[in-house]
Design a protein around this motif. Sequence first.
Motif, PDB file in Angstrom:
ATOM      1  N   THR A  33      -3.519 -47.665  55.022  1.00 37.00           N
ATOM      2  CA  THR A  33      -4.670 -46.983  54.431  1.00 37.00           C
ATOM      3  C   THR A  33      -6.028 -47.464  55.045  1.00 37.00           C
ATOM      4  OG1 THR A  33      -4.920 -48.448  52.542  1.00 37.00           O
ATOM      5  CG2 THR A  33      -3.566 -46.477  51.984  1.00 37.00           C
ATOM      6  N   ALA A  34      -6.303 -48.503  55.717  1.00 36.26           N
ATOM      7  CA  ALA A  34      -7.371 -48.989  56.309  1.00 36.26           C
ATOM      8  C   ALA A  34      -7.083 -49.398  57.641  1.00 36.26           C
ATOM      9  CB  ALA A  34      -7.869 -50.161  55.265  1.00 36.26           C
ATOM     10  N   LEU A  35      -8.300 -49.309  58.590  1.00 30.65           N
ATOM     11  CA  LEU A  35      -8.355 -49.734  59.820  1.00 30.65           C
ATOM     12  C   LEU A  35      -9.637 -50.777  59.737  1.00 30.65           C
ATOM     13  CD1 LEU A  35      -7.416 -49.452  62.899  1.00 30.65           C
ATOM     14  CD2 LEU A  35      -9.196 -47.695  63.227  1.00 30.65           C
ATOM     15  N   VAL A  36      -9.043 -51.919  60.403  1.00 31.73           N
ATOM     16  CA  VAL A  36     -10.281 -53.022  60.278  1.00 31.73           C
ATOM     17  C   VAL A  36     -10.435 -53.391  61.611  1.00 31.73           C
ATOM     18  CG1 VAL A  36     -10.876 -55.380  59.601  1.00 31.73           C
ATOM     19  CG2 VAL A  36      -9.702 -53.919  57.928  1.00 31.73           C
ATOM     20  N   THR A  37     -11.604 -53.351  62.307  1.00 26.17           N
ATOM     21  CA  THR A  37     -11.960 -53.941  63.560  1.00 26.17           C
ATOM     22  C   THR A  37     -12.662 -55.184  63.552  1.00 26.17           C
ATOM     23  OG1 THR A  37     -11.592 -51.775  64.581  1.00 26.17           O
ATOM     24  CG2 THR A  37     -12.675 -53.397  65.810  1.00 26.17           C
ATOM     25  N   VAL A  96      -4.028 -50.949  51.583  1.00 25.53           N
ATOM     26  CA  VAL A  96      -4.862 -51.425  50.826  1.00 25.53           C
ATOM     27  C   VAL A  96      -5.060 -50.340  49.648  1.00 25.53           C
ATOM     28  CG1 VAL A  96      -7.445 -51.866  50.093  1.00 25.53           C
ATOM     29  CG2 VAL A  96      -6.698 -52.064  52.529  1.00 25.53           C
ATOM     30  N   PRO A  97      -4.420 -50.744  48.357  1.00 27.27           N
ATOM     31  CA  PRO A  97      -4.459 -49.533  47.368  1.00 27.27           C
ATOM     32  C   PRO A  97      -5.721 -49.429  46.978  1.00 27.27           C
ATOM     33  CG  PRO A  97      -3.131 -51.799  46.729  1.00 27.27           C
ATOM     34  CD  PRO A  97      -4.162 -51.674  47.915  1.00 27.27           C
ATOM     35  N   ARG A  98      -5.597 -47.864  46.510  1.00 28.69           N
ATOM     36  CA  ARG A  98      -7.221 -47.279  46.176  1.00 28.69           C
ATOM     37  C   ARG A  98      -7.741 -48.011  45.220  1.00 28.69           C
ATOM     38  NH1 ARG A  98      -5.988 -41.585  44.644  1.00 28.69           N
ATOM     39  NH2 ARG A  98      -5.500 -41.383  46.699  1.00 28.69           N
ATOM     40  N   ARG A 102     -12.704 -51.001  47.487  1.00 36.79           N
ATOM     41  CA  ARG A 102     -14.122 -51.263  47.510  1.00 36.79           C
ATOM     42  C   ARG A 102     -14.235 -52.876  47.554  1.00 36.79           C
ATOM     43  NH1 ARG A 102     -18.618 -48.861  46.882  1.00 36.79           N
ATOM     44  NH2 ARG A 102     -18.312 -47.168  45.785  1.00 36.79           N
ATOM     45  N   ALA A 103     -13.357 -53.627  46.752  1.00 36.27           N
ATOM     46  CA  ALA A 103     -13.199 -55.233  46.883  1.00 36.27           C
ATOM     47  C   ALA A 103     -12.768 -55.600  48.260  1.00 36.27           C
ATOM     48  CB  ALA A 103     -12.709 -55.503  45.814  1.00 36.27           C
ATOM     49  N   PHE A 104     -11.827 -54.954  48.972  1.00 34.09           N
ATOM     50  CA  PHE A 104     -11.398 -55.218  50.172  1.00 34.09           C
ATOM     51  C   PHE A 104     -12.550 -55.476  51.381  1.00 34.09           C
ATOM     52  CE2 PHE A 104      -9.609 -53.818  54.172  1.00 34.09           C
ATOM     53  CZ  PHE A 104      -8.892 -54.961  54.578  1.00 34.09           C
ATOM     54  N   ALA A 105     -13.113 -54.117  51.234  1.00 33.54           N
ATOM     55  CA  ALA A 105     -14.282 -54.014  52.346  1.00 33.54           C
ATOM     56  C   ALA A 105     -15.314 -54.825  51.928  1.00 33.54           C
ATOM     57  CB  ALA A 105     -14.803 -52.352  51.887  1.00 33.54           C
ATOM     58  N   THR A 106     -15.597 -55.191  50.788  1.00 31.46           N
ATOM     59  CA  THR A 106     -16.786 -56.009  50.360  1.00 31.46           C
ATOM     60  C   THR A 106     -16.497 -57.575  51.012  1.00 31.46           C
ATOM     61  OG1 THR A 106     -17.421 -54.751  48.464  1.00 31.46           O
ATOM     62  CG2 THR A 106     -18.269 -56.869  48.628  1.00 31.46           C
TER      63      THR A 106
END
Length: 192
Positions: A33-37, A96-98, A102-106
Motif C-alpha cells: 500500500t506504500a511506496l517509499v523512496t 502499511v495498514p490504513r 499517518r504514523a508510518f509516513a510521519t
Amino acid sequence: MNQRRVSHALGPADVRMLSEAPHAAERLGLSFTALVTIHFGLVVPPPADPGQYLRREVINRFGTWFRRRGIIWTALWVRENFVGQDREHVHLLVHVPRKAWRAFATAAWRWWPQPGAVDVRRVYNVERALRYLSKQLSPQAHFAFRGLIRRESRCRYTGARLAPVLGRRFGMTTNLKRHLLAARPQRSRSEA
C-alpha cells in the motif's frame, strides 16, 4: 570470506521474483500500500556504504517500527544507481495498514528530515509501481519479459548512465520470500 558482488542490473530471475511478490503478499493478506523512496546522497551524513546503510538503518528501522505496533513487516526493495556522486537510492514497496498510514509516513519523515531524502506515497496500482521499480533491468530481462517493462538506461532528468551497486539490487522480507519459495513448484533431480 564472504564478499559482496557488484550488481549491474536486474536479471530475468530477479524480475520474475519481483513480479511474483505482490501476488504472494496478497495471498498473505498483506498487499502493498506504500511506496517509499530514500535517496542515500541526501541523508546527512551520506552513508559510505549504501548497501550496509540499507540493511542496518532502513530495513532494521522499519522492521522494528512494525514489530512494536504488532504489524507484520512485509516489503520488497530495489536499489537504483546512476553515474555520479551520491546518486544511489532505494525504492520500497511496503504493506502499511490504513490505520497506521499517518504514523508510518510521519516516522519516515522524522528519521530522514533532510529535504528530498525520503518520499512516501500511497500505492493504488501495484502492477504499475512494480514496473517502475523494475526499470533498471538487463537487456536479457527486458527480452524475457517481451518489453512489458520500460527499460531505463539513463536518468530521465540528468541523462546520467546507470551505475552498478555493491551487493544485491533487490530484496524482500523473510515472510514474503518464504511464501514465494513455498509456492514455487519443486523440480526433481531428473528435471534439473
